[in-house]
Design an enzyme around this catalytic site. Structure first.
Site, mmCIF file in Angstrom:
data_model
loop_
_atom_site.group_PDB
_atom_site.id
_atom_site.type_symbol
_atom_site.label_atom_id
_atom_site.label_comp_id
_atom_site.label_asym_id
_atom_site.label_seq_id
_atom_site.Cartn_x
_atom_site.Cartn_y
_atom_site.Cartn_z
ATOM 1 N N ASP A 11 8.513 1.291 -1.670
ATOM 2 C CA ASP A 11 7.075 1.107 -1.510
ATOM 3 C C ASP A 11 6.330 0.585 -2.743
ATOM 4 O O ASP A 11 5.593 -0.372 -2.668
ATOM 5 C CB ASP A 11 6.421 2.437 -1.106
ATOM 6 C CG ASP A 11 7.019 3.033 0.163
ATOM 7 O OD1 ASP A 11 8.051 2.546 0.656
ATOM 8 O OD2 ASP A 11 6.451 4.019 0.664
ATOM 9 N N GLU A 64 13.950 14.426 -2.498
ATOM 10 C CA GLU A 64 13.768 13.047 -2.027
ATOM 11 C C GLU A 64 14.342 12.060 -3.046
ATOM 12 O O GLU A 64 14.997 11.079 -2.689
ATOM 13 C CB GLU A 64 12.263 12.801 -1.823
ATOM 14 C CG GLU A 64 11.909 11.431 -1.270
ATOM 15 C CD GLU A 64 10.416 11.308 -0.947
ATOM 16 O OE1 GLU A 64 9.642 12.260 -1.221
ATOM 17 O OE2 GLU A 64 10.015 10.254 -0.421
HETATM 18 C C1 DGY Z 1 5.081 6.650 3.071
HETATM 19 O O1 DGY Z 1 4.173 6.971 3.828
HETATM 20 O O2 DGY Z 1 5.128 6.981 1.892
HETATM 21 C C2 DGY Z 1 6.209 5.911 3.603
HETATM 22 O O3 DGY Z 1 7.097 5.502 2.614
HETATM 23 C C3 DGY Z 1 5.780 4.742 4.428
HETATM 24 O O4 DGY Z 1 6.847 4.416 5.220
#
Ligand code: DGY
Length: 430
Positions: free
Chosen positions: A169, A397
């Site tokens: 992201d 995570e």
């Molecule tokens: C989030 O909401 O952080 C996710 O990575 C989007 O898919």
């Protein structure tokens, strides 16, 4: 080891949900309470080590949300949950089941090929035959969608229309390509991620504004992916997705051959990728990296995705040597491989999402690719570091490559799945 394997199984069981489309696994019940595309693919690898039927269900449930044109969304909103933003009403794709309008790295074909290999090895080919046939057709349609919609210039790469599509992201690879995105009309919104987690581990407000502006753009196009590909303010050839799709196409071709199908179209996609992917090589920095389709500019960043060329099955002595030199340099600098951003980069932040932390799923792909191409020593290091991080810190995570601190959500499904795939499955060549 056994305790941790039990714990990993318990995490998958605890995150298991029943939805109208079948069983699925949430990445983490608080932070990510729906079904995510590439999370589910990796989760299936974990289930495959102790509950084969459940592994197949995971992928089948995901593909039950496939659109008519072959597209597979990055989130399927099987249940309501106000704990996540942006939810289905923000995406407003008008589909049933409710989904997002972007996709994610297509690891599914590689996973299904593994599930099929396990079934065959267990002498259960007959039991899974109709399931693999159905999934093969769905995967073929998904990969055709990539070839026809997400490679508008026919370069053999994958062009991402949203940073969330890449799965990485807030990678700095998206900083420069994100600058032209107009965030002035995004309006007010309340983030939920920073309500669950320390904001220092998450993307910034500016990054979120850009994420939402792109969602609003897609929605304004009625989620017509051809229209989005023609006008989206963010169009980046992602090195991670490009490598992952090339690998997935090789696995899909093999699967098709096993099923007696004509795999000519897949062979053509592979040939196009092999001919074109060199466009993502940055000679100045000696690394694989993403490239902005709109400006032609290379990111120049060494990220964990730079090391996926082995997994993609690419062989080029000079590029491989340069890539392995980066790996050795980074490996001498931090105790845990593979940081999501080069720790020598001034923007490196050891707990901020994709600007530093180690991700077990990326390590699995890097380690698998290195092992398959005969680089046993770095392959073993990547695997060992991943298992150490989990054993010392828990199933987070992601992890700091500097001191192993867990970042993001805990009891994370795909981290548990990679533990199982590497320890309990033990079918990797590492
Ligand atoms: C989030 O909401 O952080 C996710 O990575 C989007 O898919």
């Amino acid at each position: 080891m056994t305790d941790l394997t039990d714990a990993a199984r318990a995490i998958l069981r605890g995150n298991d949900r029943q939805g109208p489309g079948g069983r699925y696994t949430v990445p983490n019940g608080r932070v990510y309470p729906f079904q995510w595309n590439w999370d589910s693919a990796f989760v299936a690898l974990g289930f495959d080590t102790f509950d084969r039927v459940r592994a197949w269900q995971e992928v089948e449930t995901l593909f039950s949300a496939q659109w008519q044109d072959g597209f597979v969304p990055h989130i399927v909103f099987w249940a309501d949950d106000a704990g996540y933003f942006p939810g289905p009403s923000v995406w407003d794709t008008g589909r049933e089941p409710r989904t997002s309008g972007i996709t994610q790295p297509p690891v599914a074909a590689t996973v299904v090929r593994r599930l099929w290999d396990t079934a065959l090895a267990a002498g259960e080919g007959d039991a899974f035959w109709s399931r693999v046939e159905r999934l093969y057709d769905q995967l073929l349609a998904y990969h055709r969608w990539f070839a026809e919609v997400r490679d508008p210039e026919g370069r053999g790469v994958v062009v991402a229309m949203h940073p969330w599509e890449t799965g990485r992201d807030n990678s700095p690879e998206w900083d420069a390509p994100g600058e032209p995105i107009d965030v002035s009309k995004v309006g007010d919104y309340v983030r939920r991620d920073t309500g669950h987690l320390d904001a220092k581990m998450r993307p910034t407000k500016l990054e979120y504004d850009r994420y939402l502006a792109l969602v609003q753009y897609g929605r304004a196009q009625g989620w017509d992916h051809h229209a989005i590909a023609a006008g989206n303010p963010f169009r980046v050839a992602d090195v991670g997705m490009s490598m992952i799709l090339l690998r997935a196409n090789r696995d899909l071709r093999d699967l098709g051959a096993m099923l007696g199908r004509d795999t000519g179209a897949i062979a053509a996609w592979i040939a196009r990728a092999e001919a074109g992917i060199g466009w993502l090589w940055d000679e100045a920095h000696g690394c694989w990296c993403s490239r902005d389709l709109l400006t032609g500019r290379r990111s120049g960043f060494v990220t964990s995705a730079s090391f996926l060329s082995f997994y993609a099955g690419l062989r080029d002595p000079a590029k491989d040597a340069a890539t392995l030199a980066h790996l050795a340099r980074i490996g001498a600098r931090v105790p845990y491989l593979m940081p999501s951003l080069d720790p020598a980069d001034p923007g490196f932040q050891m707990i901020r999402y994709w600007r530093g932390p180690v991700w077990a799923v990326v390590n699995w792909m890097i380690g698998t690719g290195l092992a398959e191409t005969g680089h046993a020593e770095p392959a073993a290091r990547v695997k060992r570091d991943t298992l150490d991080l989990i054993a010392r810190n828990g199933f987070y995570e992601a992890f700091s490559p500097v001191d192993g601190t867990g970042s993001g959500g805990d009891d994370f499904s795909w981290t548990a799945a990679i533990w199982l795939a590497w320890v309990a499955g033990d079918r990797s060549a590492v």
